[in-house]
Every structure is written in structure tokens, then in C-alpha cells.
Design a protein around this motif. Structure first.
Motif, PDB file in Angstrom:
ATOM      1  N   GLU A 316      -1.952 -12.743 -13.754  1.00 21.87           N
ATOM      2  CA  GLU A 316      -1.292 -11.654 -13.036  1.00 21.87           C
ATOM      3  C   GLU A 316      -2.354 -10.698 -12.526  1.00 21.87           C
ATOM      4  O   GLU A 316      -3.250 -10.282 -13.259  1.00 21.87           O
ATOM      5  CB  GLU A 316      -0.307 -10.934 -13.959  1.00 21.87           C
ATOM      6  N   LEU A 317      -2.272 -10.364 -11.238  1.00 14.75           N
ATOM      7  CA  LEU A 317      -3.270  -9.538 -10.577  1.00 14.75           C
ATOM      8  C   LEU A 317      -2.580  -8.254 -10.119  1.00 14.75           C
ATOM      9  O   LEU A 317      -1.921  -8.228  -9.087  1.00 14.75           O
ATOM     10  CB  LEU A 317      -3.883 -10.290  -9.402  1.00 14.75           C
ATOM     11  N   ALA A 318      -2.722  -7.209 -10.898  1.00 16.41           N
ATOM     12  CA  ALA A 318      -1.964  -5.983 -10.662  1.00 16.41           C
ATOM     13  C   ALA A 318      -2.408  -5.290  -9.385  1.00 16.41           C
ATOM     14  O   ALA A 318      -3.600  -5.091  -9.144  1.00 16.41           O
ATOM     15  CB  ALA A 318      -2.119  -5.047 -11.850  1.00 16.41           C
ATOM     16  N   ALA A 319      -1.428  -4.949  -8.529  1.00 13.56           N
ATOM     17  CA  ALA A 319      -1.682  -4.135  -7.347  1.00 13.56           C
ATOM     18  C   ALA A 319      -1.337  -2.690  -7.667  1.00 13.56           C
ATOM     19  O   ALA A 319      -0.385  -2.419  -8.403  1.00 13.56           O
ATOM     20  CB  ALA A 319      -0.854  -4.641  -6.164  1.00 13.56           C
ATOM     21  N   ASP A 320      -2.098  -1.767  -7.123  1.00 13.54           N
ATOM     22  CA  ASP A 320      -1.915  -0.347  -7.423  1.00 13.54           C
ATOM     23  C   ASP A 320      -0.561   0.134  -6.919  1.00 13.54           C
ATOM     24  O   ASP A 320      -0.195  -0.083  -5.769  1.00 13.54           O
ATOM     25  CB  ASP A 320      -3.040   0.460  -6.752  1.00 13.54           C
ATOM     26  N   ARG A 321       0.192   0.802  -7.791  1.00 15.08           N
ATOM     27  CA  ARG A 321       1.490   1.357  -7.410  1.00 15.08           C
ATOM     28  C   ARG A 321       1.364   2.776  -6.860  1.00 15.08           C
ATOM     29  O   ARG A 321       2.283   3.293  -6.232  1.00 15.08           O
ATOM     30  CB  ARG A 321       2.437   1.368  -8.605  1.00 15.08           C
ATOM     31  N   ASN A 322       0.260   3.430  -7.120  1.00  9.56           N
ATOM     32  CA  ASN A 322       0.089   4.813  -6.678  1.00  9.56           C
ATOM     33  C   ASN A 322      -0.457   4.850  -5.251  1.00  9.56           C
ATOM     34  O   ASN A 322      -1.379   4.102  -4.925  1.00  9.56           O
ATOM     35  CB  ASN A 322      -0.857   5.554  -7.615  1.00  9.56           C
ATOM     36  N   GLU A 323       0.121   5.709  -4.431  1.00  6.98           N
ATOM     37  CA  GLU A 323      -0.341   5.830  -3.051  1.00  6.98           C
ATOM     38  C   GLU A 323      -1.812   6.221  -3.032  1.00  6.98           C
ATOM     39  O   GLU A 323      -2.267   7.057  -3.824  1.00  6.98           O
ATOM     40  CB  GLU A 323       0.496   6.879  -2.314  1.00  6.98           C
ATOM     41  N   THR A 324      -2.574   5.567  -2.163  1.00  4.75           N
ATOM     42  CA  THR A 324      -4.008   5.862  -2.046  1.00  4.75           C
ATOM     43  C   THR A 324      -4.294   6.467  -0.679  1.00  4.75           C
ATOM     44  O   THR A 324      -3.683   6.076   0.329  1.00  4.75           O
ATOM     45  CB  THR A 324      -4.837   4.582  -2.243  1.00  4.75           C
ATOM     46  N   PHE A 325      -5.226   7.407  -0.649  1.00  8.41           N
ATOM     47  CA  PHE A 325      -5.596   8.072   0.590  1.00  8.41           C
ATOM     48  C   PHE A 325      -7.105   8.026   0.754  1.00  8.41           C
ATOM     49  O   PHE A 325      -7.861   8.156  -0.223  1.00  8.41           O
ATOM     50  CB  PHE A 325      -5.137   9.544   0.576  1.00  8.41           C
ATOM     51  N   LYS A 326      -7.560   7.887   1.974  1.00  9.95           N
ATOM     52  CA  LYS A 326      -8.980   7.951   2.271  1.00  9.95           C
ATOM     53  C   LYS A 326      -9.325   9.397   2.608  1.00  9.95           C
ATOM     54  O   LYS A 326      -8.896   9.926   3.637  1.00  9.95           O
ATOM     55  CB  LYS A 326      -9.357   7.049   3.429  1.00  9.95           C
ATOM     56  N   GLU A 327     -10.066  10.046   1.706  1.00 13.63           N
ATOM     57  CA  GLU A 327     -10.432  11.438   1.919  1.00 13.63           C
ATOM     58  C   GLU A 327     -11.469  11.541   3.018  1.00 13.63           C
ATOM     59  O   GLU A 327     -12.498  10.858   2.991  1.00 13.63           O
ATOM     60  CB  GLU A 327     -10.983  12.044   0.627  1.00 13.63           C
ATOM     61  N   LEU A 328     -11.219  12.373   4.021  1.00 13.16           N
ATOM     62  CA  LEU A 328     -12.135  12.503   5.149  1.00 13.16           C
ATOM     63  C   LEU A 328     -12.993  13.761   5.075  1.00 13.16           C
ATOM     64  O   LEU A 328     -13.858  13.970   5.926  1.00 13.16           O
ATOM     65  CB  LEU A 328     -11.335  12.505   6.468  1.00 13.16           C
ATOM     66  N   ASN A 329     -12.763  14.616   4.079  1.00 10.27           N
ATOM     67  CA  ASN A 329     -13.623  15.795   3.931  1.00 10.27           C
ATOM     68  C   ASN A 329     -13.794  16.148   2.449  1.00 10.27           C
ATOM     69  O   ASN A 329     -13.252  15.508   1.585  1.00 10.27           O
ATOM     70  CB  ASN A 329     -13.068  16.986   4.721  1.00 10.27           C
TER      71      ASN A 329
END
Length: 329
Positions: A316-329
Motif C-alpha cells: 500500500e502506497l499512501a497518498a497525502d490526504r492533506n492539501e498541499t500548496f507551493k509557497e511562492l514567498n
């Protein structure tokens, strides 16, 4: 519920995508099922051994693995969707047949078939028995969309005792009614087009279009299977063709965004929410599986590698359930 689409990229990649719409929290993850995996059928307590490894979405239910879609090491992809009110399962096992619960068929086909031709031969031996899924305690009324490395796309709808495949020239599948009904229903939408409609005169008055998009007036907007089928077929037909696999996955997510169900929009008679719990995409050529949960728009990827093929246990390969954001600053 659920919607599935099949697309081709300009560089020859075939992609089968699906939404998993369900009211019971399935809690699936990407999972690798190994070669030589053994499992016991519910219908007659017979041990089966798979030949091929495959990756898809699933989970352990009780002592058995439940898999809803996947691509195997030979480039065969399958997704199972609901077909309530239409299916015909058998009441008991039949001598001389491979007797399976409906939810076990995908496990057998992905584990033992390399092509659609082999699927067609295999299902001649299969008898689907009216048995419940462990823990869910329901009989799942299923049909299947299947593709292979050649780009052929077919479906299996168990509406008769003997199973057979049907060609799917549209590359779309949703739920009830049966596939042929959906195909004929497309004739009701010949007026829908990407191009803007021209102004029209009414006496001395010239009616101008309201901004852009008048050609799409008439597209159904609800979440019934017929409405989702029409939207998926229209967007699949007219979206710019993707150049490569990465762009193809992005395209398929854009198409399925038109049919994905947010929580709270579709409520069942029992008061539960039917929503799109995940989206999965399979690439036949690279044996890759793309996945994201409802809660996270980031797409995870698993590819069948030499290292995975060497495993002799499910992974089983767990995928992240929490929303991820790319911080730009």
C-alpha cells in the motif's frame, strides 16, 4: 455513481481515467498487487493465483483485498463502475465454471490477462454469483471499462448469464442505464458545440450573444449518469489533444472536473453524501497509475518498476490526504 474516460495523446499514450463516486467512505490508497498473489474466491472457497503484478486503487477489506481499478504489467487497464437496476448475477455457483463474487472479477482479470482478447476468452469461463462485499455488506452492481496497449476500449455489462464484451467507440462510461442507451442519447445534443452562435434577428431587433460560450448552451448540468455521460463525451471530444502523458493526465483531470461531485451536492435516500472520493488514471504504455484524494488536489504517481515486480506481497502506497500548496514567498 462514477465516470470514466479513455483518451490518447499525440505521442501514442493511452490513458484510462475514472472518478470514484460513492457514499460509503472507501478509504482507498494506491496499491501494488504482486505476481503470484493468491486469493480465495467467496463463491466456492477456491484458491486463485495471479500471474501478473498490477497497480491501482484499493484496500484490505476483512481478509481480502478490494481493488476498484488498475493497470497491470502487460498494459491492460480496467475500472469498475456501478450499474444499479441492470445487472443479472447468478444465485449460486455453477459446476465447470470459475465462480466469483462480482467485486472479484477485476482482481482475476488484471492478475491473469495481458490483452482484451485474453479477457474475452477468460470471461467465457466465469460465473458471477450474487455475493456481498465483506464489511460493506452489499452486493455491488458492477460493469467494467477495459483498455489495453493497442488502444482498444471495451466494456463488460453483466445483464445476461453469459458474460461478453462490447466495443466502446466513445471512450466514456458512467452508470445506469446500459451503455447502448447512453450512446443513443447523444443524438439529443447535436446542437452543442464549442463555436459561438451567430447573432439572430427577431423582427427589427438583432439579438447578440451574451459574451462567449453560447455554443455550449444545452449541455446538461446535473450529476445523473446520463448528464455526466454527455458532459464527459463532449469535453473529451473537443479538448485540445495532449502532446504527451503528463499533458494527457492534466487533460483528463480537466475533463473529469466537469463531473466530479463535491460533498453535499448529492445526498442519498439514507441521508449520506455521494461524492467523488478520488480520481485515478492509468497509462497503458508506461504502466503508471495517477491518484488523488478528494481532500488534496496534488496528483500522486506510482509506476510498475522492476523493484515492485520483485515484491511478493501487496504494497500500500499512501497518498497525502492533506492539501498541499507551493509557497511562492
Amino acid at each position: 455513481m462514477c465516470t470514466s474516460i479513455f483518451t490518447k495523446t499525440m505521442d501514442g499514450k493511452y490513458l484510462l481515467s475514472r472518478t470514484m463516486d460513492f457514499s460509503f467512505p472507501l478509504d482507498p490508497s494506491p496499491i501494488y498487487m504482486p505476481r503470484n498473489y493468491t486469493w480465495t474466491s467467496q463463491a466456492e472457497n477456491v484458491t486463485n493465483e495471479n500471474q501478473y503484478g498490477f497497480v491501482g486503487a484499493g484496500r484490505l477489506l476483512g481478509s481480502s483485498y478490494f481493488v476498484a481499478d488498475g493497470v497491470n504489467e502487460k498494459g491492460l487497464s480496467i475500472a469498475e463502475l456501478y450499474l444499479p437496476g441492470e445487472v443479472q448475477y447468478q444465485k449460486e455457483a455453477e459446476a465447470g465454471k470459475v465462480n466469483l463474487a462480482p467485486h472479484e472479477l477485476i482482481l482475476l482479470l488484471l492478475g491473469n490477462c495481458a490483452t482484451i482478447e485474453e479477457v474475452a476468452q477468460k470471461i467465457e469461463t466465469i460465473n458471477l454469483v450474487d455475493l456481498k462485499v465483506p464489511m460493506l455488506n452489499i452486493v455491488t452492481p458492477l460493469h467494467w471499462i477495459i483498455t489495453d496497449e493497442t488502444g482498444r476500449c471495451v466494456i463488460i455489462e453483466p445483464t445476461e448469464k453469459e458474460l461478453s464484451i462490447k466495443e466502446n467507440p466513445i471512450g466514456v462510461m458512467t452508470n445506469s442505464p446500459c451503455f447502448e442507451w447512453h450512446v443513443q442519447n447523444l443524438r439529443n445534443y447535436l446542437n452543442v458545440r464549442p463555436k459561438q452562435y451567430e447573432p439572430a434577428k427577431f423582427g427589427e431587433f438583432t439579438a447578440l450573444p451574451f459574451s462567449q460560450g453560447t455554443g455550449t448552451m444545452g449541455l446538461p448540468g446535473g450529476y445523473t449518469p446520463p448528464e455526466r455521460f454527455v458532459r464527459a463525451a463532449f469535453f473529451k471530444e473537443h479538448i485540445d489533444q495532449a502532446q504527451d502523458e503528463a499533458a494527457g493526465v492534466t487533460n483528463n483531470y480537466h475533463i473529469l472536473a466537469t463531473v466530479r461531485i463535491p460533498k453535499g451536492i448529492v445526498v442519498t435516500d439514507e441521508g449520506t453524501q455521494d461524492y467523488s472520493q478520488y480520481v485515478g488514471t492509468m497509462c497503458n504504455q508506461t504502466r503508471s497509475y495517477y491518484f488523488n484524494h478528494y481532500e488534496n488536489n496534488q496528483i500522486a504517481k506510482v509506476t510498475i518498476t522492476k523493484e515492485l515486480l520483485e515484491s511478493d506481497v501487496p504494497i500500500e502506497l499512501a497518498a497525502d490526504r492533506n492539501e498541499t500548496f507551493k509557497e511562492l514567498n
